[in-house]
Design an enzyme around this catalytic site. Structure first.
Site, PDB file in Angstrom:
ATOM      1  N   SER A 145      -0.171   6.021   8.527  1.00  0.00           N
ATOM      2  CA  SER A 145       1.122   6.607   8.183  1.00  0.00           C
ATOM      3  C   SER A 145       0.992   8.128   8.238  1.00  0.00           C
ATOM      4  CB  SER A 145       1.559   6.084   6.807  1.00  0.00           C
ATOM      5  OG  SER A 145       2.891   6.433   6.556  1.00  0.00           O
ATOM      6  N   HIS A 187       3.521   4.530  11.228  1.00  0.00           N
ATOM      7  CA  HIS A 187       4.880   4.757  10.731  1.00  0.00           C
ATOM      8  C   HIS A 187       5.502   5.933  11.456  1.00  0.00           C
ATOM      9  CE1 HIS A 187       3.894   2.811   6.581  1.00  0.00           C
ATOM     10  NE2 HIS A 187       4.048   1.925   7.540  1.00  0.00           N
ATOM     11  N   ASP A 192       2.028   0.413   2.156  1.00  0.00           N
ATOM     12  CA  ASP A 192       2.031  -0.554   3.244  1.00  0.00           C
ATOM     13  C   ASP A 192       0.591  -0.823   3.693  1.00  0.00           C
ATOM     14  OD1 ASP A 192       3.184  -2.250   5.074  1.00  0.00           O
ATOM     15  OD2 ASP A 192       3.634  -0.686   6.539  1.00  0.00           O
TER      16      ASP A 192
END
Ligand SMILES: C[S@@+](CC[C@H](N)C(=O)[O-])C[C@H]1O[C@@H](n2cnc3c(N)ncnc32)[C@H](O)[C@@H]1O
Lengths: 205, 283
Positions: A14, A41, A135
Site C-alpha cells: 500500500s 493499493h 488489508d
C-alpha cells in the site's frame, strides 16, 4: 529452511509500495521460476498501468497489468488494475472483479491472498510490504494456516509500518525481513541467484 | 474432506438448488468472486454453513432475492474510462452516422449511469433522435433505478470524466435537481428502453449496430463467456461494434477470429466480414 516446491509468489503493498516493490523485484532474476501477483493499493485513475510500466523498467522480470482469463507465467509480474479486485481462480487463471471494496480497498490484498490460498494452498509464498492499512493480514493468516510460507517486511524498514505491524500481530509470519534483504531471501526460497546491486531503499524514484 | 473441498461441494449444491428452484444459472460464473459473495451472505444470515443456506434458499424466495442482489452488486459510474467515450465519439459515431436508424444494446446496464452517458454523447453528436437504445440487466431492482433516472448522489463529480470523454458543455445541463436527488432529463430517457434480459439464458437482440457490454463478462468463466459472446455477435449487424470493459479482452476467448480490433485501447471490437462457424466452448 525446509526444501519445498512453491508455485507462486503473491505480494500486497500500500502506501510506499512503489519504492518497496522496486527494491524487492529489482533483486529477482528474469529466470525467476514462478509467477508473481501483486496488489498495490491505488488512488483511482489509471495509475496501475503506469506502475506496471515503471516497474517493468526497473526489474529483469516482465511486469504487466493483469488481464482476466490469463494464465500467469513464471518470470512475469501481474499488477492488479486500479478499481478491480485481482483473483486467482481454481483453474489457475487470473480473474478481475468490479465489486465492493474489501477493507476499504479495491483492489484488496485479502481478496488476492484468499483466492490464491484456495487455488494453491501450501505451495504459495506471500509477502506483505509497507502500507497504512490493515488489508492483507487476514489473507496472510489464511495462507499460513494452509501451509503456505509467509513473509512480512520489518516495520522499521517500512515507509508506512501499520500494514506490516497488523500482519505480524495477526499471523506470526515465518519471516520478518528488512526491505533490503527480501529479494535475496526470495531467491533462496525459489533457488535462484539474486541480481546484484539493484535499487537501494534510499534511492529516489 | 478438508474445509475447502467441503465448501466447494456446498457451493455447488447451493447453485444447483438455485438453478432448479428459480431458473437462475450461476454454475458457470467465475468461482472466486462468487464464493466471496456467498460467504458475505452467509455472514449476514442466521445460517452456520453454506449447506444451511440451501434449504433456506429452497423455501424462502425472499432469501433468494437477497442473493440475487448480492450477485449483481452494481458498481458503476458516468463516463467511466473517459477514453472509451472519446473513441466512441471520434471513431464509432462517424460510422454510425451512415445508418438511417441506429440500434444500440447496452447489456448489463446496472443502474443506468453508463447508458445515460451514451445517450448524452449521441445527443451531442446529433444522433439521439434516430437511435433506439435497449438497456438490459437481470437485476430488476437496478433496472427500476435506471428507468426512473433518479440518482441520490450528485452527478457533478462526473463532470471531469464527461469533459475527458469529449463533452463540450456542463454535465448538469442533462439533469435537474429534485430535492436531495437529481433526475435525468426526459428527452434522454425517452430514447432508452429498459428491459429485463438474462445473458445466460435469453435470446439475441436482432440487428444491433453497437453493443456495450462492459464489466459483465468478467463474472463468467471461459465457457460462459464464449457462449455469451456468441449471443452478442449474433445480435450484431455486419461490421457492428462491440465495446467491452476497460480491462476485458477477447484475447483468451474462442472469439478472436470473429472480431477485428477496431480500437484496442478502448476495447472496441468490430464484427469481421467473414463469419467462421462458431467455435465450440472450451474450458
Ligand atoms: C459491474 S456491473 C457493470 C455496469 C456497467 N456496464 C459498467 O461497466 O459500469 C455488472 C452488471 O452485470 C449484471 N449481470 C450479471 N450477470 C448477468 C446476467 N447473467 N444477465 C444480465 N446481466 C447480468 C449485473 O446485474 C450488474 O448490473
Amino acid at each position: 529452511m525446509k526444501i519445498k516446491q512453491y508455485h507462486m509468489l503473491v505480494i500486497g503493498a500500500s502506501a510506499g509500495g512503489l519504492n518497496a516493490l522496486a527494491v524487492v523485484l529489482g533483486r529477482l532474476p528474469g529466470s525467476f521460476p514462478v509467477p508473481v501477483l501483486v496488489v498495490q493499493h491505488q488512488g483511482g485513475g489509471n495509475d496501475s498501468e503506469y506502475l506496471a510500466l515503471l516497474l517493468d523498467s526497473m526489474t529483469a522480470l516482465r511486469v504487466k497489468e493483469a488481464r482476466p482469463g490469463e494464465v500467469p507465467l513464471p518470470g512475469s509480474v501481474y499488477i492488479s488494475p486500479a478499481g478491480y479486485h485481482l483473483q486467482l481462480e481454481l483453474s489457475g487463471k487470473l480473474s478481475l472483479s468490479v465489486d465492493l471494496p474489501v477493507n476499504f480497498s479495491i483492489p484488496s490484498i485479502d481478496v488476492l491472498f484468499d483466492t490464491a490460498a484456495d487455488a494453491l494452498g501450501a505451495s504459495l509464498v506471500a509477502l506483505v510490504l509497507t502500507g497504512a492499512s490493515s488489508d492483507g493480514s487476514k489473507g496472510l493468516k489464511n495462507i499460513k494456516s494452509r501451509g503456505g510460507l509467509t513473509l512480512v517486511q520489518s516495520p522499521q524498514t517500512a515507509e508506512a509500518p501499520q500494514m506490516p505491524e497488523y500482519a505480524i500481530a495477526n499471523t506470526r509470519p515465518d519471516f520478518i525481513v528488512p526491505l533490503q534483504d527480501i529479494g535475496a531471501l526470495l531467491c533462496r526460497i525459489f533457488l535462484v541467484e539474486a541480481v546484484n546491486g539493484g535499487r537501494q531503499s534510499g534511492d529516489c524514484l | 474432506m478438508d474445509t475447502q473441498s467441503r465448501e466447494a461441494f456446498e457451493i455447488k449444491w447451493l447453485l444447483e438448488a438455485i438453478y432448479a428452484c428459480y431458473g437462475y444459472d450461476f454454475r458457470d460464473y467465475a468461482g472466486a468472486s462468487l464464493k466471496r459473495r456467498i460467504l458475505n451472505r452467509l455472514e449476514l444470515s442466521d445460517c452456520r454453513h453454506i449447506s444451511d443456506m440451501v434449504s433456506k434458499m429452497l423455501y424462502d424466495s425472499d432469501f433468494f432475492e437477497l442473493f440475487l442482489q448480492d450477485m449483481s452488486i452494481t458498481v458503476t459510474e458516468m463516463f467511466r474510462d473517459p477514453y472509451v467515450f472519446l473513441q466512441l465519439r471520434e471513431r464509432v459515431i462517424p460510422r454510425l452516422k451512415t445508418y438511417s436508424r441506429i440500434n444500440i444494446w447496452h447489456a448489463g446496464c446496472a443502474t443506468g449511469e453508463e447508458v445515460y452517458s451514451l445517450a448524452i454523447l449521441l445527443h451531442e453528436e446529433g444522433l439521439l433522435e434516430k437511435t433506439r437504445i435497449y438497456a438490459t440487466d437481470f437485476n430488476n431492482h437496478s433496472l427500476e433505478i435506471a428507468r426512473k433516472g433518479i440518482y441520490s448522489q450528485d452527478l457533478a463529480k462526473y463532470q471531469d470524466n464527461y469533459l475527458l470523454g469529449g463533452g463540450k458543455k456542463a454535465l448538469s445541463e442533462y439533469y435537474q435537481y429534485n430535492y436531495d436527488a437529481v433526475i435525468m432529463k426526459a428527452f434522454l430517457r425517452k430514447r432508452i428502453t429498459f428491459a429485463y434480459h438474462n445473458l445466460t439464458r435469453d435470446q439475441v437482440f436482432a440487428e444491433m449496430h453497437l453493443i456495450m457490454c462492459r464489466n459483465v463478462l468478467i463474472y463468467f468463466n471461459q465457457a460462459l463467456q464464449n457462449k455469451v459472446l456468441n449471443l452478442l455477435i449474433n445480435s450484431l449487424v455486419h461490421k457492428g461494434f462491440l465495446v467491452l470493459g476497460d480491462k476485458e479482452t477477447l484475447e483468451f476467448t474462442s472469439m478472436t477470429h470473429q472480431f477485428d480490433d477496431f480500437e484496442p485501447r478502448a476495447k472496441i471490437y468490430r464484427k469481421t466480414a467473414a463469419l467462421p462457424k462458431a467455435n465450440q466452448d472450451e474450458d
